[in-house]
Design an enzyme around this catalytic site. Structure first.
Site, PDB file in Angstrom:
ATOM      1  N   ASN A   7       9.580 -54.870 -62.960  1.00  0.00           N
ATOM      2  CA  ASN A   7       9.296 -53.489 -63.364  1.00  0.00           C
ATOM      3  C   ASN A   7      10.546 -52.636 -63.103  1.00  0.00           C
ATOM      4  O   ASN A   7      11.014 -52.543 -61.963  1.00  0.00           O
ATOM      5  CB  ASN A   7       8.096 -52.980 -62.556  1.00  0.00           C
ATOM      6  CG  ASN A   7       7.730 -51.553 -62.918  1.00  0.00           C
ATOM      7  OD1 ASN A   7       8.599 -50.694 -63.038  1.00  0.00           O
ATOM      8  ND2 ASN A   7       6.452 -51.281 -63.086  1.00  0.00           N
ATOM      9  N   HIS A  10      11.975 -47.769 -61.713  1.00  0.00           N
ATOM     10  CA  HIS A  10      12.765 -47.043 -60.710  1.00  0.00           C
ATOM     11  C   HIS A  10      14.238 -46.920 -61.091  1.00  0.00           C
ATOM     12  O   HIS A  10      14.932 -46.059 -60.565  1.00  0.00           O
ATOM     13  CB  HIS A  10      12.560 -47.664 -59.329  1.00  0.00           C
ATOM     14  CG  HIS A  10      11.145 -47.461 -58.862  1.00  0.00           C
ATOM     15  ND1 HIS A  10      10.660 -46.221 -58.500  1.00  0.00           N
ATOM     16  CD2 HIS A  10      10.099 -48.312 -58.787  1.00  0.00           C
ATOM     17  CE1 HIS A  10       9.376 -46.337 -58.197  1.00  0.00           C
ATOM     18  NE2 HIS A  10       9.010 -47.596 -58.361  1.00  0.00           N
ATOM     19  N   HIS A  43       6.328 -48.614 -67.264  1.00  0.00           N
ATOM     20  CA  HIS A  43       5.146 -47.746 -67.325  1.00  0.00           C
ATOM     21  C   HIS A  43       5.574 -46.448 -68.006  1.00  0.00           C
ATOM     22  O   HIS A  43       6.347 -45.674 -67.446  1.00  0.00           O
ATOM     23  CB  HIS A  43       4.665 -47.483 -65.890  1.00  0.00           C
ATOM     24  CG  HIS A  43       3.392 -46.687 -65.820  1.00  0.00           C
ATOM     25  ND1 HIS A  43       2.731 -46.457 -64.641  1.00  0.00           N
ATOM     26  CD2 HIS A  43       2.648 -46.057 -66.774  1.00  0.00           C
ATOM     27  CE1 HIS A  43       1.650 -45.731 -64.864  1.00  0.00           C
ATOM     28  NE2 HIS A  43       1.574 -45.468 -66.145  1.00  0.00           N
ATOM     29  N   GLU A  70       2.944 -50.852 -69.399  1.00  0.00           N
ATOM     30  CA  GLU A  70       1.838 -50.265 -68.620  1.00  0.00           C
ATOM     31  C   GLU A  70       1.586 -48.877 -69.161  1.00  0.00           C
ATOM     32  O   GLU A  70       2.528 -48.106 -69.376  1.00  0.00           O
ATOM     33  CB  GLU A  70       2.231 -50.134 -67.142  1.00  0.00           C
ATOM     34  CG  GLU A  70       2.311 -51.423 -66.394  1.00  0.00           C
ATOM     35  CD  GLU A  70       2.763 -51.170 -64.960  1.00  0.00           C
ATOM     36  OE1 GLU A  70       2.816 -49.999 -64.524  1.00  0.00           O
ATOM     37  OE2 GLU A  70       3.077 -52.140 -64.296  1.00  0.00           O
ATOM     38  N   THR A 101       0.885 -45.572 -59.074  1.00  0.00           N
ATOM     39  CA  THR A 101      -0.498 -45.884 -59.436  1.00  0.00           C
ATOM     40  C   THR A 101      -1.318 -46.126 -58.173  1.00  0.00           C
ATOM     41  O   THR A 101      -0.970 -46.956 -57.347  1.00  0.00           O
ATOM     42  CB  THR A 101      -0.536 -47.154 -60.321  1.00  0.00           C
ATOM     43  OG1 THR A 101       0.472 -47.039 -61.320  1.00  0.00           O
ATOM     44  CG2 THR A 101      -1.890 -47.322 -60.957  1.00  0.00           C
ATOM     45  N   GLU A 151      -4.879 -57.768 -64.158  1.00  0.00           N
ATOM     46  CA  GLU A 151      -3.842 -57.739 -63.129  1.00  0.00           C
ATOM     47  C   GLU A 151      -4.522 -57.267 -61.850  1.00  0.00           C
ATOM     48  O   GLU A 151      -5.068 -56.160 -61.801  1.00  0.00           O
ATOM     49  CB  GLU A 151      -2.690 -56.804 -63.511  1.00  0.00           C
ATOM     50  CG  GLU A 151      -1.620 -56.777 -62.407  1.00  0.00           C
ATOM     51  CD  GLU A 151      -0.339 -56.045 -62.790  1.00  0.00           C
ATOM     52  OE1 GLU A 151       0.019 -56.021 -63.981  1.00  0.00           O
ATOM     53  OE2 GLU A 151       0.297 -55.490 -61.874  1.00  0.00           O
ATOM     54  N   HIS A 190       1.805 -54.798 -57.373  1.00  0.00           N
ATOM     55  CA  HIS A 190       1.839 -53.481 -56.731  1.00  0.00           C
ATOM     56  C   HIS A 190       2.088 -53.619 -55.228  1.00  0.00           C
ATOM     57  O   HIS A 190       1.302 -54.249 -54.529  1.00  0.00           O
ATOM     58  CB  HIS A 190       0.568 -52.647 -56.956  1.00  0.00           C
ATOM     59  CG  HIS A 190       0.876 -51.168 -56.929  1.00  0.00           C
ATOM     60  ND1 HIS A 190       1.115 -50.488 -55.763  1.00  0.00           N
ATOM     61  CD2 HIS A 190       1.051 -50.272 -57.918  1.00  0.00           C
ATOM     62  CE1 HIS A 190       1.393 -49.236 -56.038  1.00  0.00           C
ATOM     63  NE2 HIS A 190       1.370 -49.070 -57.343  1.00  0.00           N
ATOM     64  N   GLY A 212       8.406 -54.235 -58.798  1.00  0.00           N
ATOM     65  CA  GLY A 212       9.422 -53.255 -59.167  1.00  0.00           C
ATOM     66  C   GLY A 212      10.227 -52.692 -58.029  1.00  0.00           C
ATOM     67  O   GLY A 212      11.403 -53.009 -57.841  1.00  0.00           O
TER      68      GLY A 212
HETATM   69  N1  PXP Z   1       1.714 -53.440 -61.469  1.00  0.00           N
HETATM   70  C1  PXP Z   1       1.222 -52.222 -61.843  1.00  0.00           C
HETATM   71  C2  PXP Z   1       0.007 -52.166 -62.710  1.00  0.00           C
HETATM   72  C3  PXP Z   1       1.889 -51.037 -61.455  1.00  0.00           C
HETATM   73  O1  PXP Z   1       1.395 -49.837 -61.852  1.00  0.00           O
HETATM   74  C4  PXP Z   1       3.080 -51.133 -60.707  1.00  0.00           C
HETATM   75  C5  PXP Z   1       3.817 -49.887 -60.341  1.00  0.00           C
HETATM   76  O2  PXP Z   1       4.269 -49.250 -61.476  1.00  0.00           O
HETATM   77  C6  PXP Z   1       3.544 -52.414 -60.342  1.00  0.00           C
HETATM   78  C7  PXP Z   1       2.824 -53.542 -60.721  1.00  0.00           C
HETATM   79  C8  PXP Z   1       4.789 -52.600 -59.544  1.00  0.00           C
HETATM   80  O3  PXP Z   1       4.622 -52.066 -58.280  1.00  0.00           O
HETATM   81  P1  PXP Z   1       5.826 -51.984 -57.261  1.00  0.00           P
HETATM   82  O4  PXP Z   1       6.853 -51.054 -57.844  1.00  0.00           O
HETATM   83  O5  PXP Z   1       5.201 -51.480 -56.010  1.00  0.00           O
HETATM   84  O6  PXP Z   1       6.381 -53.389 -57.126  1.00  0.00           O
END
Ligand code: PXP
Length: 249
Positions: A7, A10, A43, A70, A101, A151, A190, A212
């Site tokens: 992801n 950032h 996203h 996303e 999220t 997911e 996440h 991410g």
């Molecule tokens: N999966 C989903 C559905 C998310 O909304 C996010 C954050 O945008 C992630 C994975 C990735 O999360 P993280 O940035 O904490 O690794």
């Protein structure tokens, strides 16, 4: 063995801090692919706080692995998805005031509405995944809504202290088994980090981890290509033991 979706939101966050053109998430998607990313996740939020419409358009044209978009389950986002046709859409809950999220989608209370959107997206050849907590009722509702993927939200596992983490891991393991029994394919993500990813990667049945923040943070020290390589190595060869429990005196 789970694959890795990187992801890159950032990267866009740093760009948007100055509303300038660098760093470009499109360039960084390529760097992530060079490091072995199996897919790129972005996203597109309603408030466009990080990823912009132009990013989605360019990523669709340049990503050579898989593009996972996303998005909130809104008419605006559905139209964008149908225009760009990512390989996968992951429907997520979205609140303007949240930092990231929070919690999974409540599918139980909107099976009909979500089911109709899932059907339209799938009819256009787009895979659809629903981001949900590891909860039986939500998983049954995902199936009722016609999704082929879920997911699992790993946030509670990621935030749990060492004493609570084994129970959260078990919840994810049981949810994964249930989802698969119901014919759903399973991703997770996440809050996963280099420190906590291995027990999740060792669970059987999870096909892809979406990660991410920790990868982009590590990229500041070693570059994105190397940061992705390091995460991939952990996912492909995880220690199969509880991380925190085993380290306590
Ligand atoms: N999966 C989903 C559905 C998310 O909304 C996010 C954050 O945008 C992630 C994975 C990735 O999360 P993280 O940035 O904490 O690794």
């Amino acid at each position: 063995m789970a694959s890795l979706g990187v992801n890159i939101d950032h990267v866009a966050n740093v760009r948007q801090a100055r509303r300038t053109v660098e760093p470009d998430p499109v360039t960084h998607a390529l760097l992530a692919e060079l490091g072995g990313a199996d897919g790129i996740t972005v996203h597109l939020r309603e408030d466009r706080r990080h990823i912009q419409d132009r990013d989605v358009e360019l990523l669709r044209a340049t990503v050579r692995t898989r593009l996972n978009l996303e998005m909130a389950a809104t008419a605006e986002m559905e139209a964008i998805a149908l225009r760009h046709r990512p390989d996968m859409v992951t429907l997520v809950p979205e609140r303007r005031e949240e930092v990231t999220t929070e919690g999974g989608l409540d599918v139980v209370s909107q099976v009909g509405r979500l089911g109709a959107m899932v059907e339209r997206l799938q009819a256009a050849g787009i895979g659809v995944s629903l981001f949900v907590d590891p909860d039986q009722a939500q998983l049954e509702a995902c199936r009722a809504a016609g999704a082929r993927w879920v997911e699992l939200h790993t946030g509670r596992y990621a935030e749990a202290g060492w004493d609570a983490q084994p129970a959260e891991l078990r919840r994810l393991e049981e949810a994964c088994a249930l989802a698969r029994q119901r014919g759903l394919r399973v991703n997770a993500g996440h809050g996963l980090t280099y420190q906590n990813v291995e027990p999740i990667a060792a669970l059987s049945g999870i096909e892809e981890l979406n990660i991410g923040h920790t990868i982009v943070a590590r990229a500041l020290a070693v570059g994105l290509t190397q940061a992705v390589r390091e995460m991939r190595a952990l996912i492909h060869n995880p220690r199969n033991e509880p991380l925190f429990g085993s380290r306590q005196p």
